[in-house]
Motif scaffolding. Structure first.
Motif, PDB file in Angstrom:
ATOM      1  N   LEU A   1       0.826  -1.211   0.000  1.00 18.04           N
ATOM      2  CA  LEU A   1       0.000   0.000   0.000  1.00 18.04           C
ATOM      3  C   LEU A   1       0.858   1.257   0.000  1.00 18.04           C
ATOM      4  N   VAL A   2       1.914   1.289   0.813  1.00 12.47           N
ATOM      5  CA  VAL A   2       2.809   2.443   0.844  1.00 12.47           C
ATOM      6  C   VAL A   2       3.467   2.634  -0.524  1.00 12.47           C
ATOM      7  N   GLY A   3       3.922   1.535  -1.133  1.00 15.23           N
ATOM      8  CA  GLY A   3       4.529   1.620  -2.459  1.00 15.23           C
ATOM      9  C   GLY A   3       3.551   2.119  -3.502  1.00 15.23           C
ATOM     10  N   ALA A   4       2.325   1.618  -3.475  1.00 15.98           N
ATOM     11  CA  ALA A   4       1.318   2.040  -4.453  1.00 15.98           C
ATOM     12  C   ALA A   4       0.984   3.524  -4.296  1.00 15.98           C
ATOM     13  N   CYS A   5       0.734   3.942  -3.070  1.00 19.32           N
ATOM     14  CA  CYS A   5       0.403   5.353  -2.840  1.00 19.32           C
ATOM     15  C   CYS A   5       1.586   6.262  -3.190  1.00 19.32           C
ATOM     16  N   GLY A   6       2.773   5.889  -2.748  1.00 21.66           N
ATOM     17  CA  GLY A   6       3.947   6.727  -2.996  1.00 21.66           C
ATOM     18  C   GLY A   6       4.276   6.871  -4.465  1.00 21.66           C
ATOM     19  N   GLU A   7       4.260   5.767  -5.202  1.00 19.08           N
ATOM     20  CA  GLU A   7       4.607   5.863  -6.627  1.00 19.08           C
ATOM     21  C   GLU A   7       3.532   6.577  -7.433  1.00 19.08           C
ATOM     22  N   ASN A   8       2.274   6.357  -7.102  1.00 21.74           N
ATOM     23  CA  ASN A   8       1.221   7.076  -7.822  1.00 21.74           C
ATOM     24  C   ASN A   8       1.229   8.562  -7.497  1.00 21.74           C
ATOM     25  N   LEU A   9       1.507   8.923  -6.258  1.00 22.38           N
ATOM     26  CA  LEU A   9       1.631  10.341  -5.909  1.00 22.38           C
ATOM     27  C   LEU A   9       2.827  10.973  -6.612  1.00 22.38           C
ATOM     28  N   TYR A  10       3.927  10.238  -6.722  1.00 25.73           N
ATOM     29  CA  TYR A  10       5.095  10.732  -7.446  1.00 25.73           C
ATOM     30  C   TYR A  10       4.742  10.973  -8.913  1.00 25.73           C
ATOM     31  N   GLY A  11       3.970  10.061  -9.493  1.00 22.82           N
ATOM     32  CA  GLY A  11       3.541  10.239 -10.880  1.00 22.82           C
ATOM     33  C   GLY A  11       2.655  11.461 -11.057  1.00 22.82           C
ATOM     34  N   ILE A  12       1.753  11.678 -10.126  1.00 28.88           N
ATOM     35  CA  ILE A  12       0.880  12.852 -10.185  1.00 28.88           C
ATOM     36  C   ILE A  12       1.696  14.128 -10.023  1.00 28.88           C
ATOM     37  N   ALA A  13       2.664  14.118  -9.124  1.00 23.60           N
ATOM     38  CA  ALA A  13       3.490  15.306  -8.889  1.00 23.60           C
ATOM     39  C   ALA A  13       4.407  15.624 -10.063  1.00 23.60           C
ATOM     40  N   ASN A  14       4.691  14.643 -10.899  1.00 20.72           N
ATOM     41  CA  ASN A  14       5.600  14.842 -12.032  1.00 20.72           C
ATOM     42  C   ASN A  14       4.901  14.709 -13.377  1.00 20.72           C
ATOM     43  N   LEU A  15       3.666  15.148 -13.454  1.00 16.25           N
ATOM     44  CA  LEU A  15       2.931  15.063 -14.719  1.00 16.25           C
ATOM     45  C   LEU A  15       3.540  15.941 -15.808  1.00 16.25           C
ATOM     46  N   ASP A  16       4.308  16.958 -15.424  1.00  9.71           N
ATOM     47  CA  ASP A  16       4.956  17.800 -16.417  1.00  9.71           C
ATOM     48  C   ASP A  16       6.061  17.053 -17.162  1.00  9.71           C
ATOM     49  N   ASN A  17       6.634  16.017 -16.570  1.00 10.26           N
ATOM     50  CA  ASN A  17       7.638  15.177 -17.215  1.00 10.26           C
ATOM     51  C   ASN A  17       7.010  13.796 -17.411  1.00 10.26           C
ATOM     52  N   LEU A  18       6.496  13.562 -18.610  1.00 10.93           N
ATOM     53  CA  LEU A  18       5.710  12.363 -18.888  1.00 10.93           C
ATOM     54  C   LEU A  18       6.500  11.074 -18.663  1.00 10.93           C
ATOM     55  N   ILE A  19       7.768  11.061 -18.994  1.00  8.09           N
ATOM     56  CA  ILE A  19       8.563   9.849 -18.824  1.00  8.09           C
ATOM     57  C   ILE A  19       8.703   9.499 -17.347  1.00  8.09           C
ATOM     58  N   ARG A  20       9.023  10.481 -16.517  1.00  9.35           N
ATOM     59  CA  ARG A  20       9.145  10.225 -15.073  1.00  9.35           C
ATOM     60  C   ARG A  20       7.799   9.826 -14.479  1.00  9.35           C
ATOM     61  N   ALA A  21       6.729  10.459 -14.962  1.00  8.44           N
ATOM     62  CA  ALA A  21       5.399  10.121 -14.453  1.00  8.44           C
ATOM     63  C   ALA A  21       5.036   8.673 -14.802  1.00  8.44           C
ATOM     64  N   LEU A  22       5.311   8.256 -16.040  1.00  6.62           N
ATOM     65  CA  LEU A  22       5.007   6.877 -16.435  1.00  6.62           C
ATOM     66  C   LEU A  22       5.891   5.864 -15.718  1.00  6.62           C
ATOM     67  N   GLU A  23       7.149   6.245 -15.457  1.00  2.00           N
ATOM     68  CA  GLU A  23       8.029   5.358 -14.704  1.00  2.00           C
ATOM     69  C   GLU A  23       7.505   5.125 -13.295  1.00  2.00           C
ATOM     70  N   ALA A  24       6.723   6.058 -12.783  1.00  2.00           N
ATOM     71  CA  ALA A  24       6.131   5.890 -11.463  1.00  2.00           C
ATOM     72  C   ALA A  24       4.748   5.248 -11.547  1.00  2.00           C
ATOM     73  N   PHE A  25       3.949   5.633 -12.547  1.00  2.00           N
ATOM     74  CA  PHE A  25       2.589   5.106 -12.654  1.00  2.00           C
ATOM     75  C   PHE A  25       2.553   3.612 -12.977  1.00  2.00           C
ATOM     76  N   CYS A  26       3.461   3.125 -13.803  1.00  2.00           N
ATOM     77  CA  CYS A  26       3.423   1.705 -14.192  1.00  2.00           C
ATOM     78  C   CYS A  26       3.585   0.776 -12.991  1.00  2.00           C
ATOM     79  N   PRO A  27       4.663   0.901 -12.206  1.00  2.00           N
ATOM     80  CA  PRO A  27       4.735   0.028 -11.024  1.00  2.00           C
ATOM     81  C   PRO A  27       3.725   0.413  -9.946  1.00  2.00           C
ATOM     82  N   GLY A  28       3.370   1.693  -9.878  1.00  2.00           N
ATOM     83  CA  GLY A  28       2.397   2.128  -8.883  1.00  2.00           C
ATOM     84  C   GLY A  28       1.018   1.539  -9.131  1.00  2.00           C
TER      85      GLY A  28
END
Length: 170
Positions: free
Chosen positions: A48-75
């Motif tokens: 749960l911590v990993g899912a929340c943390g990586e998805n929040l990281y993806g949301i916070a980095n939506l301006d950089n699509l590659i970094r956001a996807l690198e977080a959203f996929c495992p999240g």
């Protein structure tokens, strides 16, 4: 779930999934011990911590699509795992009854042909389950060790750089 008088094929029934399920505390038992519940709660919390943390990281980095996807996929994969773990925990008695009914159905026929088919199918199922578990474990290990190897390489050749951890958690 195992009977000491069972055949070798009976003892190998769901061998790999049973091992995997016991590691995270979700293998179905009619009465769950406090240790099993503790292991399951710990596994649930970590995922749960990993899912929340990586998805929040993806949301916070939506301006950089590659970094956001690198977080959203495992999240998102971890979020699905949290959902599956919840369903397994909530319905563990029904899952236990289903596994027991399946066991009874598989062993109801004592003919040689039926037992031979059972051994063949069970062997294939165990090998495929082992392939899934081992490939997932190797992928996870490589994903986690790669930044450390890169850091060791940079250190050995005195190349400047920072240690990038494999998880994009906020």
């Amino acid at each position: 779930m195992l009977n000491s008088h069972e055949s070798a094929i009976g003892q190998s029934f769901y061998k790999i999934p049973r091992l995997s399920g016991r590691i995270v505390g979700i293998w179905p038992e009619y009465d769950r011990s406090w240790a099993t519940n503790l292991i399951c709660a710990f596994s649930f919390f970590v995922i749960l911590v990993g899912a929340c943390g990586e998805n929040l990281y993806g949301i916070a980095n939506l301006d950089n699509l590659i970094r956001a996807l690198e977080a959203f996929c495992p999240g998102s994969t971890k979020a699905v795992c949290v959902l599956k773990l919840s369903i397994f925990v909530i319905n563990h008695r029904e899952w236990f009854k289903l596994v027991e009914r399946l066991r009874v159905i598989l062993y109801s026929s004592r003919s040689y042909e039926a037992q031979k088919t059972l051994v063949g199918k069970s062997t294939i199922a165990n090998r495929l389950s082992l392939l899934l578990v081992s490939s997932g474990s190797i992928t996870n290990m490589a994903f986690n060790i790669q930044p450390l190897i890169m850091r060791l390489y940079r250190w050995a050749y005195e190349i400047p750089g920072q240690l990038d951890l494999p998880f994009n958690i906020m």
